[in-house]
Design a protein around this motif. Structure first.
Motif, PDB file in Angstrom:
ATOM      1  N   ASN A  12       0.752  -1.772   0.227  1.00 34.14           N
ATOM      2  CA  ASN A  12       0.428   0.066   0.287  1.00 34.14           C
ATOM      3  C   ASN A  12       0.911   1.416   0.257  1.00 34.14           C
ATOM      4  O   ASN A  12       1.422   1.292   1.021  1.00 34.14           O
ATOM      5  CB  ASN A  12      -0.626   0.236   1.085  1.00 34.14           C
ATOM      6  N   PRO A  13       1.116   1.439  -1.014  1.00 35.69           N
ATOM      7  CA  PRO A  13       2.130   3.322  -1.483  1.00 35.69           C
ATOM      8  C   PRO A  13       1.568   4.656   0.040  1.00 35.69           C
ATOM      9  O   PRO A  13       2.303   5.352   0.212  1.00 35.69           O
ATOM     10  CB  PRO A  13       1.549   3.451  -2.507  1.00 35.69           C
ATOM     11  N   ALA A  14       0.407   4.200   0.203  1.00 40.37           N
ATOM     12  CA  ALA A  14      -0.202   5.550   1.023  1.00 40.37           C
ATOM     13  C   ALA A  14       0.343   5.368   2.626  1.00 40.37           C
ATOM     14  O   ALA A  14       0.887   5.998   3.299  1.00 40.37           O
ATOM     15  CB  ALA A  14      -1.376   5.702   0.622  1.00 40.37           C
ATOM     16  N   GLU A  15       0.129   3.967   2.596  1.00 41.58           N
ATOM     17  CA  GLU A  15       0.886   3.170   4.112  1.00 41.58           C
ATOM     18  C   GLU A  15       2.504   3.902   3.752  1.00 41.58           C
ATOM     19  O   GLU A  15       2.297   4.225   5.090  1.00 41.58           O
ATOM     20  CB  GLU A  15      -0.291   2.512   4.600  1.00 41.58           C
ATOM     21  N   SER A  16       2.343   3.093   3.626  1.00 43.79           N
ATOM     22  CA  SER A  16       3.929   2.848   3.206  1.00 43.79           C
ATOM     23  C   SER A  16       4.518   4.415   3.282  1.00 43.79           C
ATOM     24  O   SER A  16       5.461   4.860   3.802  1.00 43.79           O
ATOM     25  CB  SER A  16       4.706   2.092   2.150  1.00 43.79           C
ATOM     26  N   LYS A  45      16.825   9.268  -4.320  1.00 39.65           N
ATOM     27  CA  LYS A  45      14.764   9.113  -4.432  1.00 39.65           C
ATOM     28  C   LYS A  45      14.922   7.251  -4.263  1.00 39.65           C
ATOM     29  O   LYS A  45      15.241   6.621  -4.284  1.00 39.65           O
ATOM     30  CB  LYS A  45      14.316   9.441  -5.315  1.00 39.65           C
ATOM     31  N   LEU A  46      13.725   7.986  -3.369  1.00 41.02           N
ATOM     32  CA  LEU A  46      13.048   6.051  -2.661  1.00 41.02           C
ATOM     33  C   LEU A  46      11.754   6.503  -3.563  1.00 41.02           C
ATOM     34  O   LEU A  46      10.801   6.733  -3.199  1.00 41.02           O
ATOM     35  CB  LEU A  46      12.867   6.517  -0.866  1.00 41.02           C
ATOM     36  N   GLY A  47      11.664   5.239  -4.201  1.00 39.38           N
ATOM     37  CA  GLY A  47       9.909   4.892  -4.740  1.00 39.38           C
ATOM     38  C   GLY A  47       9.498   3.836  -4.047  1.00 39.38           C
ATOM     39  O   GLY A  47      10.231   2.954  -3.711  1.00 39.38           O
ATOM     40  N   LEU A  48       8.073   3.931  -4.218  1.00 40.73           N
ATOM     41  CA  LEU A  48       7.218   3.332  -3.178  1.00 40.73           C
ATOM     42  C   LEU A  48       6.444   2.431  -4.302  1.00 40.73           C
ATOM     43  O   LEU A  48       5.589   3.313  -4.205  1.00 40.73           O
ATOM     44  CB  LEU A  48       6.733   3.706  -1.971  1.00 40.73           C
ATOM     45  N   TRP A  49       6.564   1.451  -4.667  1.00 40.93           N
ATOM     46  CA  TRP A  49       5.714   1.208  -5.580  1.00 40.93           C
ATOM     47  C   TRP A  49       5.391  -0.270  -5.319  1.00 40.93           C
ATOM     48  O   TRP A  49       5.063  -0.969  -4.809  1.00 40.93           O
ATOM     49  CB  TRP A  49       6.635   0.506  -6.748  1.00 40.93           C
TER      50      TRP A  49
END
Length: 122
Positions: A12-16, A45-49
């Motif tokens: 869950n990108p929003a939760e992360s 940069k940190l991406g949460l996919w």
């Protein structure tokens, strides 16, 4: 060529994104249902996919990655450790001296490890 993005597969990108915003005190540069992006420093940069959207599909079920964060001195390691406990971060390893330096390890909601350390001699 340079490696300047860290991409983590998350449920869950929003939760992360909420977790990383709390831990790092940074606002996402981008936030959508499938992806969140943070600037970690001038070059990284940190991406949460969203795991379900990644192609090719992710083989590992959860976690499996580690982000290492270097700080100066044992006091900084201990200070961040205390701060992360107050913020509710799951601590996997209490502060300890290891071969490479003084360190502790926390975990994000998807099981990715966050290692804070100061190299030996600092």
């Amino acid at each position: 060529m340079k490696a300047d993005y860290i991409l983590l597969a998350v449920d869950n990108p929003a939760e992360s994104a909420n977790f990383y915003q709390l831990v790092f005190g940074a606002t996402p540069l981008e936030l959508s249902p499938g992806f969140a992006l943070f600037e970690m420093n001038e070059t990284t940069k940190l991406g949460l996919w969203a795991r379900k959207n990644i192609e090719p599909k992710v083989i590992v079920d959860a976690g499996g990655s580690e982000i290492a964060i270097s700080v100066e001195g044992r006091e900084s390691v201990d200070s961040l450790h205390s701060e992360w406990i107050r913020k509710g971060v799951t601590i996997l390893q209490e502060p300890v001296a290891m071969d490479f330096g003084y360190t502790f390890t926390g975990s994000d909601p998807d099981g990715h490890r966050l290692r804070v350390f100061t190299p030996d001699g600092i």
